[in-house]
Design an enzyme around this catalytic site. Structure first.
Site, PDB file in Angstrom:
ATOM      1  N   HIS A  23       0.838  -1.207   0.000  1.00 45.11           N
ATOM      2  CA  HIS A  23       0.000   0.000   0.000  1.00 45.11           C
ATOM      3  C   HIS A  23       0.874   1.259   0.000  1.00 45.11           C
ATOM      4  O   HIS A  23       0.605   2.212  -0.730  1.00 45.11           O
ATOM      5  CB  HIS A  23      -0.883   0.053   1.259  1.00 45.11           C
ATOM      6  CG  HIS A  23      -1.908  -1.028   1.387  1.00 45.11           C
ATOM      7  ND1 HIS A  23      -2.011  -1.828   2.505  1.00 45.11           N
ATOM      8  CD2 HIS A  23      -2.887  -1.441   0.547  1.00 45.11           C
ATOM      9  CE1 HIS A  23      -3.015  -2.677   2.352  1.00 45.11           C
ATOM     10  NE2 HIS A  23      -3.566  -2.475   1.162  1.00 45.11           N
ATOM     11  N   LYS A  47     -18.473  -5.560  10.615  1.00 39.40           N
ATOM     12  CA  LYS A  47     -17.377  -6.478  10.322  1.00 39.40           C
ATOM     13  C   LYS A  47     -16.310  -6.408  11.415  1.00 39.40           C
ATOM     14  O   LYS A  47     -16.129  -5.355  12.028  1.00 39.40           O
ATOM     15  CB  LYS A  47     -16.769  -6.067   8.967  1.00 39.40           C
ATOM     16  CG  LYS A  47     -16.214  -7.205   8.163  1.00 39.40           C
ATOM     17  CD  LYS A  47     -15.807  -6.720   6.782  1.00 39.40           C
ATOM     18  CE  LYS A  47     -14.511  -7.394   6.374  1.00 39.40           C
ATOM     19  NZ  LYS A  47     -14.003  -6.950   5.103  1.00 39.40           N
ATOM     20  N   ARG A  96      -2.468  -6.340  -7.960  1.00 35.23           N
ATOM     21  CA  ARG A  96      -1.346  -7.279  -7.854  1.00 35.23           C
ATOM     22  C   ARG A  96      -1.477  -8.300  -8.983  1.00 35.23           C
ATOM     23  O   ARG A  96      -1.325  -7.970 -10.136  1.00 35.23           O
ATOM     24  CB  ARG A  96      -1.334  -7.943  -6.473  1.00 35.23           C
ATOM     25  CG  ARG A  96      -0.902  -7.013  -5.357  1.00 35.23           C
ATOM     26  CD  ARG A  96      -1.264  -7.569  -4.024  1.00 35.23           C
ATOM     27  NE  ARG A  96      -2.703  -7.868  -3.977  1.00 35.23           N
ATOM     28  CZ  ARG A  96      -3.369  -8.240  -2.909  1.00 35.23           C
ATOM     29  NH1 ARG A  96      -2.748  -8.407  -1.780  1.00 35.23           N
ATOM     30  NH2 ARG A  96      -4.660  -8.449  -2.957  1.00 35.23           N
ATOM     31  N   SER A 134      -2.758  -7.937   3.383  1.00 30.25           N
ATOM     32  CA  SER A 134      -3.029  -7.732   4.806  1.00 30.25           C
ATOM     33  C   SER A 134      -3.454  -9.050   5.450  1.00 30.25           C
ATOM     34  O   SER A 134      -3.092  -9.352   6.587  1.00 30.25           O
ATOM     35  CB  SER A 134      -4.133  -6.690   4.991  1.00 30.25           C
ATOM     36  OG  SER A 134      -3.749  -5.462   4.441  1.00 30.25           O
TER      37      SER A 134
END
Ligand code: PNS
Length: 170
Positions: A23, A47, A96, A134
Site C-alpha cells: 500500500h 465487520k 497485484r 493484509s
C-alpha cells in the site's frame, strides 16, 4: 455536463487492516501523480477487524507525517457518497496478480454505475509486493512468523503487541 478534472484528488480506499508496504508503495507513487491523495479507511461497522479505525488512522498518519499532499480519513458508507462529499474524482486502487482483476473490475463498474463523475485508476503493485496482502500478514504474524520488511516498522511493532509475539524468527 463536463466534469472538472483540473484538481486531481484521488481517493485510495481500503480496509488497511493493517497497511502494508505494498500500500505504501502505491501511495508514494500516487502522490507524484495527483494533487491530493486521500487515504480512506472504508469500514463496515458490522465487520470484525484486527485493528480499530483509530489504530489504523494513527499508524497511517505516522507513516506519512512528513509527506505533503496526503490526507487520512475514514468512512463507513458508500464510496461514491464519500466522493461527492470530498470533491474527489478519482478512485485509486492497486492491482497485484491477475486474481485481483475480477474483484477490482466488479467494484469499478459498480461504482461507475452509480456515478459517472468518477474514474478508477489502477497502479500495478510493485514487484516486491506482489504476494503481500493484509490477510496473509495477519495470519503469519498471528502464528509468530516474521513480517518484517513487508509492513512499515510501526505496523510490525503493533502486530507484535497485538499477537503478543516477539517475531522470534526475525
Ligand atoms: O482493501 P479492501 O478490503 O480490498 O477494500 C475494499 C473497499 C473498502 C475499497 C470496498 O469494500 C469499498 O469500496 N467499500 C466501501 C463501501 C462501498 O462503496 N461498497 C460498494 C463497492 S462497489
Amino acid at each position: 455536463m463536463q466534469e472538472d478534472f483540473t484538481k486531481r484528488i484521488a481517493i485510495y480506499p481500503g480496509s488497511f487492516d493493517p497497511i502494508t508496504n505494498g500500500h505504501v508503495d502505491i501511495i508514494k507513487r500516487a502522490v507524484r501523480m495527483f494533487d491530493e491523495v486521500i487515504i480512506l479507511i472504508a469500514y463496515n461497522p458490522n465487520k470484525n477487524y484486527l485493528f480499530t479505525v483509530e489504530e489504523r488512522m494513527e499508524m497511517i498518519g505516522e507513516i506519512f507525517k512528513d509527506t505533503q499532499g496526503i490526507r487520512v480519513d475514514c468512512y463507513s458508507g458508500l464510496l461514491v457518497d464519500y466522493l461527492k462529499i470530498s470533491g474527489a474524482n478519482i478512485v485509486l486502487r492497486g492491482m497485484r496478480a491477475l486474481s485481483d482483476f475480477e474483484y477490482e473490475f466488479q467494484m469499478a463498474l459498480m461504482n461507475r454505475r452509480q456515478t459517472k463523475r468518477i474514474e478508477t485508476v489502477f497502479l500495478m503493485s510493485g514487484f516486491k509486493w506482489f504476494y503481500t496482502s493484509s490477510k496473509l500478514i495477519k495470519e503469519v504474524a498471528s502464528l509468530g512468523g516474521t513480517v518484517k520488511g513487508l509492513v512499515p516498522d510501526n505496523v510490525n511493532q503493533k502486530l507484535t503487541e497485538k499477537f503478543n509475539t516477539n517475531n522470534i524468527r526475525g
